[in-house]
Design an enzyme around this catalytic site. Structure first.
Site, PDB file in Angstrom:
ATOM      1  N   LYS A  69     -11.126  -3.003  -4.059  1.00 22.98           N
ATOM      2  CA  LYS A  69     -11.883  -1.667  -3.988  1.00 22.98           C
ATOM      3  C   LYS A  69     -11.103  -0.528  -4.581  1.00 22.98           C
ATOM      4  CE  LYS A  69     -13.891  -3.069   0.326  1.00 22.98           C
ATOM      5  NZ  LYS A  69     -13.602  -2.738   1.647  1.00 22.98           N
ATOM      6  N   LYS A  77      -4.621  -8.784  -7.017  1.00 21.02           N
ATOM      7  CA  LYS A  77      -5.905  -8.957  -6.246  1.00 21.02           C
ATOM      8  C   LYS A  77      -6.991  -8.083  -6.655  1.00 21.02           C
ATOM      9  CE  LYS A  77      -6.374  -7.413  -1.771  1.00 21.02           C
ATOM     10  NZ  LYS A  77      -6.419  -7.202  -0.314  1.00 21.02           N
ATOM     11  N   LYS A 125       0.693  -1.179  -0.038  1.00 17.41           N
ATOM     12  CA  LYS A 125      -0.091  -0.118   0.177  1.00 17.41           C
ATOM     13  C   LYS A 125       0.818   1.286   0.000  1.00 17.41           C
ATOM     14  CE  LYS A 125      -4.520  -1.268   1.668  1.00 17.41           C
ATOM     15  NZ  LYS A 125      -5.476  -1.043   2.851  1.00 17.41           N
TER      16      LYS A 125
HETATM   17  P1  AMP Z   1     -11.330  -5.516   2.677  1.00 17.10           P
HETATM   18  O1  AMP Z   1     -11.967  -4.915   1.398  1.00 17.10           O
HETATM   19  O2  AMP Z   1      -9.717  -4.910   2.638  1.00 17.10           O
HETATM   20  O3  AMP Z   1     -12.187  -4.328   3.937  1.00 17.10           O
HETATM   21  O4  AMP Z   1     -11.456  -6.616   3.056  1.00 17.10           O
HETATM   22  C1  AMP Z   1     -12.642  -7.154   3.695  1.00 17.10           C
HETATM   23  C2  AMP Z   1     -12.453  -8.644   3.500  1.00 17.10           C
HETATM   24  O5  AMP Z   1     -12.612  -9.079   2.268  1.00 17.10           O
HETATM   25  C3  AMP Z   1     -11.388  -9.150   4.044  1.00 17.10           C
HETATM   26  O6  AMP Z   1     -11.515 -10.469   4.906  1.00 17.10           O
HETATM   27  C4  AMP Z   1     -10.402  -9.698   3.028  1.00 17.10           C
HETATM   28  O7  AMP Z   1      -9.429 -10.783   3.123  1.00 17.10           O
HETATM   29  C5  AMP Z   1     -11.292  -9.955   1.873  1.00 17.10           C
HETATM   30  N1  AMP Z   1     -11.065  -9.831   0.696  1.00 17.10           N
HETATM   31  C6  AMP Z   1     -10.713  -8.621   0.138  1.00 17.10           C
HETATM   32  N2  AMP Z   1     -10.410  -8.512  -1.257  1.00 17.10           N
HETATM   33  C7  AMP Z   1     -10.565  -9.984  -1.630  1.00 17.10           C
HETATM   34  C8  AMP Z   1     -10.223 -10.620  -2.874  1.00 17.10           C
HETATM   35  N3  AMP Z   1      -9.740 -10.120  -3.806  1.00 17.10           N
HETATM   36  N4  AMP Z   1     -10.475 -12.064  -2.682  1.00 17.10           N
HETATM   37  C9  AMP Z   1     -10.829 -12.740  -1.360  1.00 17.10           C
HETATM   38  N5  AMP Z   1     -10.934 -11.968  -0.351  1.00 17.10           N
HETATM   39  C10 AMP Z   1     -10.815 -10.758  -0.128  1.00 17.10           C
END
Ligand code: AMP
Ligand code: TRP
Length: 339
Positions: free
Chosen positions: A206, A203, A116
């Site tokens: 968002k 990955k 990041k």
């Molecule tokens: P975040 O969007 O960083 O708040 O992630 C929220 C949850 O979604 C966390 O448990 C991440 O590990 C999961 N997550 C986010 N992006 C991915 C992705 N591309 N594949 C699988 N899990 C994801």
């Protein structure tokens, strides 16, 4: 330690932009399954989101969106606790105490920070650097033992365990008197890592500037079809063996997504589409994605318009979370000798 405490689940999603099928398959879908078995707490981690710039006009909307996505996906607010992190000040309080337990050397190893921060290391917020300590605080504040997350969060779970262990050691709370239980990640193998539709090595995220890289909760069916049609692949025919997937990240990702939505094993998906045209596979992929995401989208949109309902759920959730965390933060302060 009582059984109830032993079997507590905690997880969180950041309100930092549009939720996508990576969040759904890697995290939220698993939350729905665990809520029936464990005392489950699902947090909207707004203090984590502000470690990178968030427009104050939009942050509130994004918080409501995560709550809507949780409930639309099947999390039942009567079974699980859904709340907003910043409404429980103890998250920040414990995070400060843990800042004093965690070590700089541990934080320096965090790959998410390195990714990041990139080349901008000297200019990113201090919050981004100590982010894992806040995440440890979220989990430890509830004495949670199980943490359903995507694969990218594994390292943050490891540092959480290190912090818990050091706290227990430093304050003489080891063995049977162990104060913080050491939490375990709960990672489902199939879709723990959903990749970008435009780059199988990255990955799905968002924060990617292109919406074509991800399928979002709010995407209409025709947009899902368009994104899958444009999803990057390679010129080779559909694979005939699982080992081919190692060399073919894009088709690997699409097959993973198919498998996660259809419930069919990777081998089964490969056998089903071997010798078939890519366009046929993509068309069936659209069907399995839409089949699951369409009803979720309807409910998601309906809920987003019912802010009064969502705010009530979040308020009730805050009261439940406070009841669970108050005794623990009080005990931490007393153990450390504060106040
Ligand atoms: P975040 O969007 O960083 O708040 O992630 C929220 C949850 O979604 C966390 O448990 C991440 O590990 C999961 N997550 C986010 N992006 C991915 C992705 N591309 N594949 C699988 N899990 C994801
Ligand atoms: N760091 C997680 C992510 O980016 C979000 C998160 C914050 C979290 N606190 C947590 C996940 C506690 C599980 C438990 O995905």
């Amino acid at each position: 330690m009582t059984n109830e405490i032993k079997e507590r689940v905690f997880s969180g999603v950041q309100p930092s932009g549009s939720l996508h099928i990576g969040n759904y398959l890697g995290a939220i879908k698993n939350f729905v399954e665990v809520q029936n078995k464990f005392d489950s707490i699902f947090c909207i981690v707004d203090l984590h989101a502000i470690t990178v710039w968030q427009d104050p006009e939009i942050l509130g909307e994004n918080i409501i969106e995560v709550a809507a996505a949780y409930i639309a996906s099947g999390i039942d607010p009567d079974k699980a606790t859904i709340f907003v992190q910043s409404q429980i000040p103890a998250h920040a309080e414990l995070a400060w105490i843990l800042n004093c337990v965690s070590r700089i050397g541990w934080l320096n190893r965090m790959t998410q920070f390195k990714e990041k921060a990139g080349k901008n290391r000297e200019k990113v917020s201090v919050g981004l650097y100590v982010y894992p300590n806040l995440m440890a605080s979220d989990i430890l504040l509830y004495h949670a033992n199980l943490v359903p997350v995507g694969d990218d969060q594994k390292q943050h779970l490891e540092i959480t365990r290190d912090i818990a262990q050091k706290f227990n050691n430093d304050f003489g709370r080891v063995n049977e008197n162990e104060f913080f239980p050491l939490p375990e990640p709960m990672i489902l193998p199939v879709a723990s890592r959903v990749m970008s539709l435009r780059d199988g090595e990255k990955k799905m995220s968002k924060s990617d500037s292109s919406e074509m890289t991800r399928i979002e909760f709010s995407d209409e069916n025709d947009l899902i079809v368009k994104k899958i049609a444009k999803a990057k692949t390679d010129p080779l025919p559909m694979p005939s063996a699982i080992k081919e997937l190692n060399e073919r990240p894009e088709i690997n990702n699409l097959i993973n997504i198919y498998s996660a939505f259809s419930g069919e094993k990777i081998e089964e998906v490969i056998n089903k589409f071997e010798g078939k045209k890519l366009s046929e596979f993509k068309s069936d992929l659209c069907d399995v994605v839409i089949n699951e995401m369409e009803p979720i989208r309807f409910r998601f949109k309906e809920l987003k318009n019912d802010k009064t309902y969502l705010k009530k759920i979040l308020h009730d959730g805050m009261l439940k979370a406070k009841e669970k965390s108050d005794p623990i933060i009080n005990e931490v302060k007393s153990i450390v000798g504060l106040g």
